[in-house]
Design a protein around this motif. Structure first.
Motif, PDB file in Angstrom:
ATOM      1  N   ARG A  77       0.836  -1.205   0.000  1.00 17.97           N
ATOM      2  CA  ARG A  77       0.000   0.000   0.000  1.00 17.97           C
ATOM      3  C   ARG A  77       0.871   1.255   0.000  1.00 17.97           C
ATOM      4  N   ARG A  78       1.991   1.228   0.737  1.00 16.68           N
ATOM      5  CA  ARG A  78       2.917   2.381   0.739  1.00 16.68           C
ATOM      6  C   ARG A  78       3.470   2.622  -0.663  1.00 16.68           C
ATOM      7  N   ARG A  79       3.791   1.543  -1.368  1.00 19.26           N
ATOM      8  CA  ARG A  79       4.277   1.672  -2.752  1.00 19.26           C
ATOM      9  C   ARG A  79       3.196   2.298  -3.625  1.00 19.26           C
ATOM     10  N   SER A  80       1.963   1.831  -3.479  1.00 18.57           N
ATOM     11  CA  SER A  80       0.860   2.404  -4.262  1.00 18.57           C
ATOM     12  C   SER A  80       0.638   3.870  -3.903  1.00 18.57           C
ATOM     13  N   ALA A  81       0.721   4.185  -2.623  1.00 18.68           N
ATOM     14  CA  ALA A  81       0.530   5.578  -2.192  1.00 18.68           C
ATOM     15  C   ALA A  81       1.621   6.467  -2.792  1.00 18.68           C
ATOM     16  N   TRP A  82       2.836   5.958  -2.864  1.00 19.15           N
ATOM     17  CA  TRP A  82       3.940   6.701  -3.459  1.00 19.15           C
ATOM     18  C   TRP A  82       3.662   6.944  -4.940  1.00 19.15           C
ATOM     19  N   LEU A  83       3.192   5.914  -5.645  1.00 20.56           N
ATOM     20  CA  LEU A  83       2.855   6.051  -7.067  1.00 20.56           C
ATOM     21  C   LEU A  83       1.693   7.028  -7.265  1.00 20.56           C
ATOM     22  N   GLU A  84       0.714   6.973  -6.378  1.00 19.10           N
ATOM     23  CA  GLU A  84      -0.414   7.902  -6.456  1.00 19.10           C
ATOM     24  C   GLU A  84       0.067   9.343  -6.265  1.00 19.10           C
ATOM     25  N   GLY A  85       1.017   9.530  -5.364  1.00 18.24           N
ATOM     26  CA  GLY A  85       1.594  10.864  -5.158  1.00 18.24           C
ATOM     27  C   GLY A  85       2.313  11.360  -6.401  1.00 18.24           C
ATOM     28  N   ILE A  86       3.072  10.485  -7.043  1.00 16.22           N
ATOM     29  CA  ILE A  86       3.760  10.855  -8.285  1.00 16.22           C
ATOM     30  C   ILE A  86       2.740  11.216  -9.358  1.00 16.22           C
ATOM     31  N   ALA A  87       1.677  10.417  -9.474  1.00 14.02           N
ATOM     32  CA  ALA A  87       0.632  10.692 -10.469  1.00 14.02           C
ATOM     33  C   ALA A  87      -0.030  12.034 -10.192  1.00 14.02           C
ATOM     34  N   ASN A  88      -0.301  12.329  -8.926  1.00 12.39           N
ATOM     35  CA  ASN A  88      -0.916  13.618  -8.582  1.00 12.39           C
ATOM     36  C   ASN A  88       0.020  14.780  -8.893  1.00 12.39           C
ATOM     37  N   LEU A  89       1.294  14.623  -8.599  1.00  8.29           N
ATOM     38  CA  LEU A  89       2.267  15.666  -8.918  1.00  8.29           C
ATOM     39  C   LEU A  89       2.360  15.856 -10.438  1.00  8.29           C
ATOM     40  N   ALA A  90       2.363  14.758 -11.170  1.00  9.56           N
ATOM     41  CA  ALA A  90       2.424  14.839 -12.634  1.00  9.56           C
ATOM     42  C   ALA A  90       1.184  15.533 -13.190  1.00  9.56           C
ATOM     43  N   VAL A  91       0.018  15.236 -12.632  1.00  8.88           N
ATOM     44  CA  VAL A  91      -1.216  15.897 -13.065  1.00  8.88           C
ATOM     45  C   VAL A  91      -1.127  17.391 -12.779  1.00  8.88           C
ATOM     46  N   PHE A  92      -0.623  17.745 -11.614  1.00  8.99           N
ATOM     47  CA  PHE A  92      -0.487  19.157 -11.251  1.00  8.99           C
ATOM     48  C   PHE A  92       0.448  19.880 -12.224  1.00  8.99           C
ATOM     49  N   ILE A  93       1.592  19.285 -12.505  1.00  2.88           N
ATOM     50  CA  ILE A  93       2.560  19.899 -13.424  1.00  2.88           C
ATOM     51  C   ILE A  93       1.956  20.021 -14.824  1.00  2.88           C
ATOM     52  N   SER A  94       1.297  18.972 -15.268  1.00  5.87           N
ATOM     53  CA  SER A  94       0.669  19.000 -16.590  1.00  5.87           C
ATOM     54  C   SER A  94      -0.371  20.105 -16.674  1.00  5.87           C
ATOM     55  N   ASN A  95      -1.181  20.242 -15.641  1.00  3.84           N
ATOM     56  CA  ASN A  95      -2.182  21.321 -15.629  1.00  3.84           C
ATOM     57  C   ASN A  95      -1.525  22.685 -15.634  1.00  3.84           C
ATOM     58  N   MET A  96      -0.459  22.835 -14.892  1.00  2.63           N
ATOM     59  CA  MET A  96       0.261  24.106 -14.856  1.00  2.63           C
ATOM     60  C   MET A  96       0.787  24.437 -16.258  1.00  2.63           C
ATOM     61  N   LEU A  97       1.344  23.451 -16.930  1.00  2.00           N
ATOM     62  CA  LEU A  97       1.867  23.688 -18.276  1.00  2.00           C
ATOM     63  C   LEU A  97       0.764  24.085 -19.236  1.00  2.00           C
ATOM     64  N   MET A  98      -0.387  23.440 -19.141  1.00  6.48           N
ATOM     65  CA  MET A  98      -1.472  23.732 -20.072  1.00  6.48           C
ATOM     66  C   MET A  98      -2.122  25.085 -19.795  1.00  6.48           C
ATOM     67  N   VAL A  99      -2.161  25.489 -18.538  1.00  3.74           N
ATOM     68  CA  VAL A  99      -2.792  26.764 -18.201  1.00  3.74           C
ATOM     69  C   VAL A  99      -1.848  27.930 -18.487  1.00  3.74           C
TER      70      VAL A  99
END
Length: 148
Positions: free
Chosen positions: A122-144
């Motif tokens: 679960r810790r591994r999945s939580a880490w991956l979820e955090g990376i995905a959320n950070l990537a989504v945030f960066i992607s949104n920042m780039l698009m905006v």
């Protein structure tokens, strides 16, 4: 046509992002094996949202690029597509395999205590979820802001 594609693109992003943000929110409140089974089953059902939203997001994003070909020369556009593929690998390959592993570990569990193996997975999945959320945030920042 461009406006309609942009509308679908934005709706697709919202659909996919809600699931990405929802994964850690659902699993952060799990305290027992029964809750974990329920949470993981819910995540399996929610998996359709990032898949459908992500597919539409990619297709409409590329269609927008083909309508305005200068986008393929914009660094923010190319980086956004690259980040999208990172998110895709996490959501379509790594997290589902983690969910299956966690469910298998919970099937072997008797009682309501969460086993250590489950917690590690679960810790591994939580880490991956955090990376995905950070990537989504960066992607949104780039698009905006389209900084580069």
């Amino acid at each position: 046509m461009y406006t309609y594609l942009l509308f679908i693109h934005i709706i697709s992003a919202v659909t996919a992002i809600c699931a990405v943000i929802g994964y850690p929110l659902i699993m952060s409140s799990v305290r027992t094996a029964g809750q974990a089974r329920f949470g993981l089953a819910l995540l399996e059902k929610m998996a359709i949202l990032p898949k459908a939203g992500g597919t539409l997001l990619l297709l409409t994003g590329l269609a927008l690029g083909f309508l305005q070909t200068y986008l393929f020369h914009q660094m923010w556009y190319v980086v956004s597509i690259a980040i999208f593929f990172v998110i895709l690998v996490i959501l379509a390959i790594l997290l589902p395999s983690g969910i299956k592993e966690q469910l298998a570990l919970l099937q072997q569990t008797q009682g309501e205590a969460l086993p250590d193996e489950y917690r590690r997975s679960r810790r591994r999945s939580a880490w991956l979820e955090g990376i995905a959320n950070l990537a989504v945030f960066i992607s949104n920042m780039l698009m905006v802001f389209k900084p580069i």
